[in-house]
Scaffold this motif. Structure first.
Motif, PDB file in Angstrom:
ATOM      1  N   SER A  24      16.870 -16.282 -15.424  1.00  0.00           N
ATOM      2  CA  SER A  24      17.347 -17.050 -14.281  1.00  0.00           C
ATOM      3  C   SER A  24      18.193 -16.137 -13.390  1.00  0.00           C
ATOM      4  O   SER A  24      18.255 -14.925 -13.607  1.00  0.00           O
ATOM      5  N   SER A  43      14.079 -25.039 -20.972  1.00  0.00           N
ATOM      6  CA  SER A  43      14.490 -25.400 -19.618  1.00  0.00           C
ATOM      7  C   SER A  43      15.999 -25.637 -19.537  1.00  0.00           C
ATOM      8  O   SER A  43      16.650 -25.243 -18.560  1.00  0.00           O
ATOM      9  N   ASN A  45      18.291 -23.082 -17.274  1.00  0.00           N
ATOM     10  CA  ASN A  45      18.954 -23.589 -16.073  1.00  0.00           C
ATOM     11  C   ASN A  45      20.477 -23.701 -16.221  1.00  0.00           C
ATOM     12  O   ASN A  45      21.211 -23.487 -15.248  1.00  0.00           O
ATOM     13  N   GLY A  95      11.585 -27.600 -14.862  1.00  0.00           N
ATOM     14  CA  GLY A  95      11.246 -26.578 -15.851  1.00  0.00           C
ATOM     15  C   GLY A  95      10.325 -27.116 -16.931  1.00  0.00           C
ATOM     16  O   GLY A  95       9.386 -26.433 -17.361  1.00  0.00           O
TER      17      GLY A  95
END
Length: 203
Positions: free
Chosen positions: A56, A166, A170, A148
């Motif tokens: 990310s 996910s 995130n 996601g």
């Protein structure tokens, strides 16, 4: 199947409540100028980021302009500015083209417009300020996590299912961004900024 149902319910509720909140907003020339400025600053700040080991990225200050607009001027205008930003970012920022048309609805629209909720409680106290920021961040994380799960499950790390992947992916970016935004908001002379924006004076 459950993920699709949860996502559909979330998006319908989010869009219904957010659009209802926008009722009565007046798009004066000043309001449009602030909307455009906030959107432009948000997009500009998406180019300033730190890649994270999770894959990310930590966008430094990108959520601050819209939060500032919501807290210091009108959270309804921040909703509208967020919707505009959601469209513009696809054409302006490389790598932000949705992998599926539904990703735009599930992630992009709430991803920016939810920052308007930072001002939903006002700024009379630090508790109200942090409460609004908390709701905005929670909504932001929710839309990212759902996106996601639906669109990037194939990228899940070995040994992780789509949900845990996910979440971790995130949270690694959204939490640091929220902390930075909260620190900046608490450090700013919010009342002075509000007065300047509403009267046209200086801070």
């Amino acid at each position: 199947m459950l993920a699709y149902i949860i996502t559909a319910v979330f998006i319908l509720c989010y869009m219904g409540i957010t659009l209802w909140q926008c009722r009565g907003v007046k798009l004066t020339i000043k309001a449009q100028a602030l909307c455009g400025l906030s959107s432009a600053l948000t997009i500009a700040l998406t180019f300033v980021y730190i890649p994270l080991p999770t894959g990310s990225a930590f966008y430094i200050g990108a959520i601050i302009p819209l939060m500032l607009l919501a807290i210091c001027y009108d959270y309804r205008l921040a909703f509208i500015s967020g919707f505009v930003t959601s469209v513009l970012v696809i054409f302006v920022v490389p790598g932000w083209v949705p992998v599926h048309w539904a990703q735009f609805v599930v992630e992009y629209l709430p991803y920016f417009s939810c920052l308007g909720y930072a001002g939903i409680f006002g700024s009379d106290s630090k508790k109200k300020l942090l409460g609004g920021i908390g709701i905005a961040v929670l909504l932001r994380i929710t839309c990212r996590v759902l996106s996601g799960i639906l669109f990037f499950s194939q990228d899940a790390w070995e040994g992780f299912n789509s949900v845990t992947y996910s979440l971790l992916f995130n949270l690694s970016s959204c939490i640091p961004e929220a902390i930075v935004a909260a620190v900046v908001m608490l450090a700013l002379p919010i009342n002075s900024v509000k007065k300047a924006l509403h009267t046209g004076g200086t801070v």
